[in-house]
Design a protein around this motif. Structure first.
Motif, PDB file in Angstrom:
ATOM      1  N   SER A 186       0.826  -1.171  -0.159  1.00  0.00           N
ATOM      2  CA  SER A 186       0.036   0.055  -0.003  1.00  0.00           C
ATOM      3  C   SER A 186       0.909   1.367  -0.051  1.00  0.00           C
ATOM      4  O   SER A 186       1.563   1.235   0.797  1.00  0.00           O
ATOM      5  CB  SER A 186      -1.059  -0.120   1.388  1.00  0.00           C
TER       6      SER A 186
ATOM      7  N   ALA B  67      -4.522  -0.152   4.456  1.00  0.00           N
ATOM      8  CA  ALA B  67      -5.775  -0.222   4.452  1.00  0.00           C
ATOM      9  C   ALA B  67      -6.669   0.525   5.655  1.00  0.00           C
ATOM     10  O   ALA B  67      -7.739   0.941   5.440  1.00  0.00           O
ATOM     11  CB  ALA B  67      -6.601  -1.328   3.806  1.00  0.00           C
ATOM     12  N   GLU B  68      -6.093   0.810   6.656  1.00  0.00           N
ATOM     13  CA  GLU B  68      -6.612   1.190   7.924  1.00  0.00           C
ATOM     14  C   GLU B  68      -7.277   2.666   7.757  1.00  0.00           C
ATOM     15  O   GLU B  68      -8.169   2.892   8.353  1.00  0.00           O
ATOM     16  CB  GLU B  68      -5.567   1.229   8.996  1.00  0.00           C
TER      17      GLU B  68
ATOM     18  N   GLN C  82     -12.718  -0.324   2.088  1.00  0.00           N
ATOM     19  CA  GLN C  82     -12.329  -1.597   2.609  1.00  0.00           C
ATOM     20  C   GLN C  82     -13.070  -2.913   2.267  1.00  0.00           C
ATOM     21  O   GLN C  82     -12.595  -4.061   1.932  1.00  0.00           O
ATOM     22  CB  GLN C  82     -12.287  -1.826   4.374  1.00  0.00           C
TER      23      GLN C  82
ATOM     24  N   THR D 170     -11.929  -5.951   0.006  1.00  0.00           N
ATOM     25  CA  THR D 170     -12.309  -7.524   0.396  1.00  0.00           C
ATOM     26  C   THR D 170     -12.904  -8.234  -0.509  1.00  0.00           C
ATOM     27  O   THR D 170     -12.356  -9.388  -0.922  1.00  0.00           O
ATOM     28  CB  THR D 170     -13.326  -7.501   1.687  1.00  0.00           C
TER      29      THR D 170
ATOM     30  N   ARG E  67     -16.738  -6.474   9.645  1.00  0.00           N
ATOM     31  CA  ARG E  67     -15.663  -5.909   8.343  1.00  0.00           C
ATOM     32  C   ARG E  67     -14.265  -6.591   8.639  1.00  0.00           C
ATOM     33  O   ARG E  67     -13.685  -6.822   7.718  1.00  0.00           O
ATOM     34  CB  ARG E  67     -15.656  -4.380   8.340  1.00  0.00           C
ATOM     35  N   HIS E  68     -13.615  -6.167   9.924  1.00  0.00           N
ATOM     36  CA  HIS E  68     -12.262  -6.321  10.129  1.00  0.00           C
ATOM     37  C   HIS E  68     -12.019  -8.020   9.882  1.00  0.00           C
ATOM     38  O   HIS E  68     -10.975  -8.265   9.569  1.00  0.00           O
ATOM     39  CB  HIS E  68     -11.873  -5.872  11.270  1.00  0.00           C
TER      40      HIS E  68
ATOM     41  N   PHE F  64     -12.372  -8.951   6.313  1.00  0.00           N
ATOM     42  CA  PHE F  64     -11.218  -8.373   5.581  1.00  0.00           C
ATOM     43  C   PHE F  64      -9.888  -9.123   5.890  1.00  0.00           C
ATOM     44  O   PHE F  64      -9.189  -9.529   5.058  1.00  0.00           O
ATOM     45  CB  PHE F  64     -10.759  -6.775   5.755  1.00  0.00           C
ATOM     46  N   GLN F  65      -9.553  -9.240   7.110  1.00  0.00           N
ATOM     47  CA  GLN F  65      -8.368  -9.973   7.445  1.00  0.00           C
ATOM     48  C   GLN F  65      -8.344 -11.247   7.092  1.00  0.00           C
ATOM     49  O   GLN F  65      -7.256 -11.739   6.739  1.00  0.00           O
ATOM     50  CB  GLN F  65      -8.019  -9.638   9.064  1.00  0.00           C
TER      51      GLN F  65
ATOM     52  N   SER G 184      -7.661 -11.350   3.287  1.00  0.00           N
ATOM     53  CA  SER G 184      -6.282 -10.811   2.963  1.00  0.00           C
ATOM     54  C   SER G 184      -5.109 -11.966   3.288  1.00  0.00           C
ATOM     55  O   SER G 184      -4.494 -12.115   2.460  1.00  0.00           O
ATOM     56  CB  SER G 184      -6.066  -9.290   3.988  1.00  0.00           C
TER      57      SER G 184
ATOM     58  N   TYR H  57      -2.841  -7.238   3.239  1.00  0.00           N
ATOM     59  CA  TYR H  57      -3.251  -6.041   3.620  1.00  0.00           C
ATOM     60  C   TYR H  57      -3.831  -5.824   5.010  1.00  0.00           C
ATOM     61  O   TYR H  57      -4.259  -7.159   5.672  1.00  0.00           O
ATOM     62  CB  TYR H  57      -4.796  -5.709   2.769  1.00  0.00           C
TER      63      TYR H  57
ATOM     64  N   SER I   8      -6.290  -3.879   7.459  1.00  0.00           N
ATOM     65  CA  SER I   8      -7.307  -2.788   7.773  1.00  0.00           C
ATOM     66  C   SER I   8      -7.282  -2.367   9.432  1.00  0.00           C
ATOM     67  O   SER I   8      -8.013  -1.357   9.687  1.00  0.00           O
ATOM     68  CB  SER I   8      -8.702  -3.469   7.541  1.00  0.00           C
TER      69      SER I   8
END
Length: 308
Positions: free
Chosen positions: A43, A49-50, A57, A61, A123-124, A127-128, A131, A138, A140
Protein backbone atom coordinates in the motif's frame (compact mmCIF):
# COMPACT_ATOMS: atom_id res chain seq x y z
CA UNK A 1 -7.12 -9.83 -15.09
CA UNK A 2 -6.56 -6.41 -16.65
CA UNK A 3 -10.30 -5.80 -16.82
CA UNK A 4 -10.84 -6.60 -13.15
CA UNK A 5 -7.90 -4.39 -12.17
CA UNK A 6 -9.28 -1.49 -14.20
CA UNK A 7 -12.77 -2.03 -12.78
CA UNK A 8 -11.52 -1.94 -9.19
CA UNK A 9 -9.44 1.19 -9.83
CA UNK A 10 -12.42 2.95 -11.41
CA UNK A 11 -14.79 2.10 -8.54
CA UNK A 12 -12.24 3.29 -5.95
CA UNK A 13 -11.73 6.52 -7.86
CA UNK A 14 -15.50 7.02 -7.90
CA UNK A 15 -15.49 6.63 -4.11
CA UNK A 16 -13.02 9.49 -3.93
CA UNK A 17 -14.83 11.72 -6.43
CA UNK A 18 -18.20 11.19 -4.75
CA UNK A 19 -16.84 11.95 -1.28
CA UNK A 20 -17.44 8.41 -0.01
CA UNK A 21 -13.73 8.11 0.82
CA UNK A 22 -11.75 11.36 0.76
CA UNK A 23 -8.39 9.58 0.96
CA UNK A 24 -9.08 7.49 -2.13
CA UNK A 25 -7.59 9.83 -4.72
CA UNK A 26 -6.64 8.44 -8.17
CA UNK A 27 -3.08 7.52 -7.16
CA UNK A 28 -4.29 5.46 -4.19
CA UNK A 29 -7.08 3.93 -6.25
CA UNK A 30 -4.76 2.76 -9.01
CA UNK A 31 -2.03 1.73 -6.56
CA UNK A 32 -4.36 -0.45 -4.53
CA UNK A 33 -5.96 -2.01 -7.59
CA UNK A 34 -2.49 -2.94 -8.86
CA UNK A 35 -1.64 -4.65 -5.55
CA UNK A 36 -4.99 -6.33 -4.88
CA UNK A 37 -5.55 -8.47 -7.98
CA UNK A 38 -1.97 -9.83 -7.90
CA UNK A 39 -2.42 -10.37 -4.12
CA UNK A 40 0.68 -8.25 -3.53
CA UNK A 41 -0.74 -6.23 -0.65
CA UNK A 42 1.68 -3.30 -0.87
CA UNK A 43 0.00 0.00 0.00
CA UNK A 44 1.21 3.56 -0.72
CA UNK A 45 -0.16 4.47 2.73
CA UNK A 46 2.04 3.83 5.77
CA UNK A 47 -0.89 2.42 7.72
CA UNK A 48 -2.21 0.38 4.82
CA UNK A 49 -5.93 -0.05 4.33
CA UNK A 50 -6.63 1.18 7.87
CA UNK A 51 -6.83 4.80 6.69
CA UNK A 52 -9.63 4.19 4.20
CA UNK A 53 -13.39 4.36 4.73
CA UNK A 54 -15.49 1.25 5.29
CA UNK A 55 -16.87 1.11 1.68
CA UNK A 56 -13.31 1.03 0.32
CA UNK A 57 -12.33 -1.74 2.72
CA UNK A 58 -15.38 -3.79 1.75
CA UNK A 59 -14.56 -3.35 -1.94
CA UNK A 60 -10.96 -4.39 -1.34
CA UNK A 61 -12.24 -7.45 0.51
CA UNK A 62 -14.42 -8.39 -2.46
CA UNK A 63 -11.62 -8.04 -5.01
CA UNK A 64 -9.13 -9.89 -2.79
CA UNK A 65 -11.65 -12.71 -2.66
CA UNK A 66 -11.87 -12.67 -6.46
CA UNK A 67 -8.07 -12.68 -6.75
CA UNK A 68 -7.99 -15.91 -4.75
CA UNK A 69 -10.33 -17.67 -7.18
CA UNK A 70 -9.16 -19.82 -10.11
CA UNK A 71 -9.02 -17.36 -13.01
CA UNK A 72 -10.09 -20.12 -15.40
CA UNK A 73 -13.42 -20.25 -13.53
CA UNK A 74 -13.79 -16.48 -13.73
CA UNK A 75 -13.08 -16.62 -17.46
CA UNK A 76 -15.67 -19.34 -18.01
CA UNK A 77 -18.25 -17.47 -15.95
CA UNK A 78 -17.75 -14.01 -17.48
CA UNK A 79 -16.58 -14.71 -21.02
CA UNK A 80 -18.25 -18.02 -21.81
CA UNK A 81 -21.36 -17.12 -19.84
CA UNK A 82 -21.25 -20.18 -17.57
CA UNK A 83 -22.12 -18.80 -14.11
CA UNK A 84 -22.88 -22.30 -12.83
CA UNK A 85 -19.20 -23.27 -12.87
CA UNK A 86 -18.68 -21.69 -9.45
CA UNK A 87 -21.33 -23.82 -7.78
CA UNK A 88 -20.05 -27.00 -9.45
CA UNK A 89 -16.40 -26.46 -8.57
CA UNK A 90 -15.44 -28.34 -5.39
CA UNK A 91 -12.34 -26.27 -4.70
CA UNK A 92 -14.31 -23.01 -4.95
CA UNK A 93 -16.94 -24.28 -2.52
CA UNK A 94 -14.26 -25.32 -0.02
CA UNK A 95 -12.51 -21.97 -0.52
CA UNK A 96 -15.64 -20.04 0.41
CA UNK A 97 -16.43 -22.42 3.27
CA UNK A 98 -13.00 -21.98 4.87
CA UNK A 99 -13.18 -18.21 4.47
CA UNK A 100 -16.63 -18.08 6.07
CA UNK A 101 -15.64 -20.34 8.97
CA UNK A 102 -12.46 -18.39 9.74
CA UNK A 103 -14.25 -15.05 9.47
CA UNK A 104 -16.93 -16.16 11.94
CA UNK A 105 -14.33 -17.43 14.44
CA UNK A 106 -12.30 -14.22 14.22
CA UNK A 107 -15.39 -12.01 14.40
CA UNK A 108 -16.63 -13.73 17.55
CA UNK A 109 -13.16 -13.51 19.09
CA UNK A 110 -12.60 -9.79 18.54
CA UNK A 111 -16.23 -8.92 19.35
CA UNK A 112 -16.10 -10.83 22.64
CA UNK A 113 -12.84 -9.13 23.61
CA UNK A 114 -14.18 -5.66 22.77
CA UNK A 115 -11.62 -5.02 20.01
CA UNK A 116 -14.46 -4.07 17.66
CA UNK A 117 -18.21 -4.48 17.62
CA UNK A 118 -21.06 -4.35 15.14
CA UNK A 119 -20.28 -3.69 11.50
CA UNK A 120 -16.64 -2.88 12.28
CA UNK A 121 -16.05 -6.32 13.83
CA UNK A 122 -17.63 -8.07 10.84
CA UNK A 123 -15.70 -5.89 8.38
CA UNK A 124 -12.28 -6.33 10.00
CA UNK A 125 -12.82 -10.06 10.46
CA UNK A 126 -13.85 -10.52 6.83
CA UNK A 127 -11.10 -8.23 5.53
CA UNK A 128 -8.28 -9.88 7.46
CA UNK A 129 -9.54 -13.39 6.79
CA UNK A 130 -9.60 -12.83 3.03
CA UNK A 131 -6.36 -10.85 3.11
CA UNK A 132 -4.39 -13.55 4.94
CA UNK A 133 -5.86 -16.59 3.22
CA UNK A 134 -5.37 -15.16 -0.27
CA UNK A 135 -1.83 -14.08 0.81
CA UNK A 136 -2.56 -10.47 -0.11
CA UNK A 137 -1.39 -9.22 3.28
CA UNK A 138 -3.30 -5.96 3.60
CA UNK A 139 -4.13 -4.71 7.08
CA UNK A 140 -7.35 -2.86 7.87
CA UNK A 141 -6.37 -2.74 11.54
CA UNK A 142 -3.36 -3.66 13.67
CA UNK A 143 -4.39 -7.29 14.11
CA UNK A 144 -1.12 -8.02 15.93
CA UNK A 145 -2.96 -6.73 19.01
CA UNK A 146 -5.88 -9.14 18.60
CA UNK A 147 -6.70 -11.98 21.04
CA UNK A 148 -4.81 -15.25 20.81
CA UNK A 149 -7.63 -17.20 19.14
CA UNK A 150 -7.86 -14.67 16.30
CA UNK A 151 -4.07 -14.65 15.87
CA UNK A 152 -3.94 -18.44 15.70
CA UNK A 153 -6.66 -18.40 13.05
CA UNK A 154 -4.79 -15.83 10.97
CA UNK A 155 -1.52 -17.77 11.16
CA UNK A 156 -3.40 -20.94 10.19
CA UNK A 157 -4.83 -19.17 7.14
CA UNK A 158 -1.27 -18.47 5.96
CA UNK A 159 -0.90 -22.19 5.27
CA UNK A 160 -4.04 -22.49 3.14
CA UNK A 161 -3.79 -19.98 0.32
CA UNK A 162 -6.28 -19.39 -2.46
CA UNK A 163 -7.42 -21.63 -5.29
CA UNK A 164 -5.15 -23.21 -7.88
CA UNK A 165 -4.94 -20.92 -10.90
CA UNK A 166 -5.20 -17.79 -8.75
CA UNK A 167 -2.55 -15.18 -8.00
CA UNK A 168 -2.23 -16.23 -4.34
CA UNK A 169 0.67 -18.12 -2.80
CA UNK A 170 0.97 -20.77 -0.05
CA UNK A 171 -0.20 -24.39 -0.38
CA UNK A 172 -3.49 -23.76 -2.25
CA UNK A 173 -6.97 -25.08 -1.46
CA UNK A 174 -6.84 -27.76 -4.19
CA UNK A 175 -3.93 -29.53 -2.49
CA UNK A 176 -5.69 -29.46 0.89
CA UNK A 177 -8.85 -30.84 -0.72
CA UNK A 178 -7.07 -33.73 -2.38
CA UNK A 179 -4.88 -34.38 0.66
CA UNK A 180 -8.02 -34.86 2.73
CA UNK A 181 -9.33 -37.37 0.21
CA UNK A 182 -6.00 -39.19 0.13
CA UNK A 183 -6.11 -39.58 3.91
CA UNK A 184 -9.72 -40.76 3.79
CA UNK A 185 -8.82 -43.33 1.13
CA UNK A 186 -5.95 -44.64 3.26
CA UNK A 187 -8.37 -45.17 6.15
CA UNK A 188 -10.80 -46.97 3.85
CA UNK A 189 -8.03 -49.17 2.44
CA UNK A 190 -6.93 -50.06 5.95
CA UNK A 191 -10.43 -51.35 6.68
CA UNK A 192 -10.95 -52.91 3.22
CA UNK A 193 -7.55 -53.72 1.63
CA UNK A 194 -9.15 -55.39 -1.38
CA UNK A 195 -11.01 -52.27 -2.52
CA UNK A 196 -9.78 -50.55 -5.69
CA UNK A 197 -10.32 -46.84 -5.15
CA UNK A 198 -9.75 -43.87 -7.43
CA UNK A 199 -9.93 -40.25 -6.37
CA UNK A 200 -11.89 -37.66 -8.27
CA UNK A 201 -11.92 -33.89 -8.36
CA UNK A 202 -14.95 -32.24 -9.96
CA UNK A 203 -16.02 -35.74 -11.13
CA UNK A 204 -12.74 -36.31 -12.97
CA UNK A 205 -10.30 -39.02 -11.97
CA UNK A 206 -7.06 -37.58 -10.62
CA UNK A 207 -3.86 -39.18 -11.91
CA UNK A 208 -1.99 -41.18 -9.26
CA UNK A 209 1.22 -39.34 -10.13
CA UNK A 210 -0.46 -36.08 -9.17
CA UNK A 211 -1.76 -37.60 -5.95
CA UNK A 212 1.72 -38.80 -4.96
CA UNK A 213 3.12 -35.32 -5.51
CA UNK A 214 0.67 -33.64 -3.13
CA UNK A 215 1.82 -35.26 0.17
CA UNK A 216 5.42 -34.76 -0.95
CA UNK A 217 4.85 -31.05 -1.54
CA UNK A 218 3.03 -30.53 1.75
CA UNK A 219 5.73 -32.43 3.66
CA UNK A 220 8.42 -30.32 2.02
CA UNK A 221 6.47 -27.15 2.75
CA UNK A 222 6.13 -28.01 6.43
CA UNK A 223 9.79 -29.06 6.63
CA UNK A 224 11.05 -25.82 5.09
CA UNK A 225 8.73 -23.84 7.36
CA UNK A 226 10.05 -25.60 10.50
CA UNK A 227 13.65 -25.07 9.40
CA UNK A 228 12.98 -21.39 8.73
CA UNK A 229 11.29 -20.94 12.10
CA UNK A 230 14.24 -22.59 13.85
CA UNK A 231 16.76 -20.30 12.16
CA UNK A 232 14.74 -17.20 13.07
CA UNK A 233 14.44 -18.31 16.69
CA UNK A 234 18.15 -19.18 16.99
CA UNK A 235 19.24 -15.91 15.39
CA UNK A 236 16.89 -13.93 17.65
CA UNK A 237 18.40 -15.59 20.72
CA UNK A 238 21.93 -14.92 19.47
CA UNK A 239 21.21 -11.22 18.82
CA UNK A 240 19.08 -10.70 21.97
CA UNK A 241 16.05 -9.85 19.85
CA UNK A 242 12.77 -10.01 21.76
CA UNK A 243 11.01 -12.54 19.54
CA UNK A 244 8.37 -14.91 20.91
CA UNK A 245 7.71 -18.36 19.50
CA UNK A 246 4.43 -17.32 17.87
CA UNK A 247 6.17 -14.32 16.27
CA UNK A 248 8.91 -16.56 14.85
CA UNK A 249 6.26 -18.97 13.54
CA UNK A 250 4.31 -16.11 11.97
CA UNK A 251 7.43 -14.60 10.36
CA UNK A 252 8.41 -17.91 8.77
CA UNK A 253 4.85 -18.68 7.68
CA UNK A 254 4.22 -15.24 6.19
CA UNK A 255 7.45 -15.17 4.19
CA UNK A 256 7.21 -18.75 2.92
CA UNK A 257 3.57 -18.20 1.94
CA UNK A 258 4.33 -14.74 0.47
CA UNK A 259 1.64 -13.26 2.69
CA UNK A 260 3.39 -10.12 3.94
CA UNK A 261 2.75 -9.12 7.56
CA UNK A 262 3.71 -11.15 10.60
CA UNK A 263 3.02 -10.57 14.29
CA UNK A 264 4.60 -8.41 16.96
CA UNK A 265 6.95 -5.74 15.61
CA UNK A 266 6.54 -7.32 12.15
CA UNK A 267 2.77 -6.87 12.24
CA UNK A 268 0.68 -5.13 9.56
CA UNK A 269 1.64 -1.67 10.81
CA UNK A 270 5.18 -2.65 11.78
CA UNK A 271 8.42 -3.57 10.05
CA UNK A 272 10.88 -6.47 9.69
CA UNK A 273 13.80 -4.10 10.29
CA UNK A 274 14.65 -5.37 13.83
CA UNK A 275 15.50 -8.85 12.50
CA UNK A 276 19.19 -9.67 12.21
CA UNK A 277 21.03 -10.20 8.93
CA UNK A 278 20.86 -14.00 9.19
CA UNK A 279 17.10 -13.84 9.75
CA UNK A 280 16.58 -11.45 6.85
CA UNK A 281 18.64 -13.68 4.58
CA UNK A 282 16.59 -16.67 5.68
CA UNK A 283 13.32 -14.87 5.00
CA UNK A 284 14.54 -13.83 1.55
CA UNK A 285 15.20 -17.49 0.76
CA UNK A 286 11.80 -18.48 2.17
CA UNK A 287 10.01 -15.89 0.01
CA UNK A 288 11.91 -17.05 -3.07
CA UNK A 289 11.22 -20.74 -2.42
CA UNK A 290 7.58 -20.13 -1.57
CA UNK A 291 6.94 -18.14 -4.74
CA UNK A 292 8.47 -20.91 -6.88
CA UNK A 293 6.57 -23.58 -4.88
CA UNK A 294 9.68 -25.37 -3.55
CA UNK A 295 10.11 -28.19 -6.08
CA UNK A 296 11.93 -26.16 -8.79
CA UNK A 297 14.31 -24.82 -6.14
CA UNK A 298 15.08 -28.27 -4.77
CA UNK A 299 15.67 -29.55 -8.31
CA UNK A 300 18.55 -27.06 -8.58
CA UNK A 301 20.32 -28.95 -5.80
CA UNK A 302 19.99 -32.29 -7.57
CA UNK A 303 23.12 -33.72 -9.21
CA UNK A 304 20.95 -35.35 -11.86
CA UNK A 305 19.68 -31.94 -12.97
CA UNK A 306 23.17 -30.57 -13.59
CA UNK A 307 24.34 -33.76 -15.28
CA UNK A 308 21.36 -33.61 -17.64
Amino acid sequence: YIGLTALMAMILMCFGWLGIDDRMHPFNAIGHALTTLPTGGFSPENRGAEVFAAPSQWLMTFFMLIAGVNFALIYRALVRQEPGVFHKDEEFRLYLGLLALAAVVICISIWAEGVATGEAAIRHAAFQTVSMMTTTGYGSIDFALWPGVALMALVGLMFIGGCAGSTSGSVKVARHLLMGRILRREVDLTLHPEVVSVLRSNRRVVNEKVLRAIPAFILLYVGVFIAGTAVLAIDAAATDLDLSVIEAVAAAATTLGNVGPGLGFAGPLGTFQPFGDASKGTMIVLMWMGRLELIPVLVLFSRHYWRA
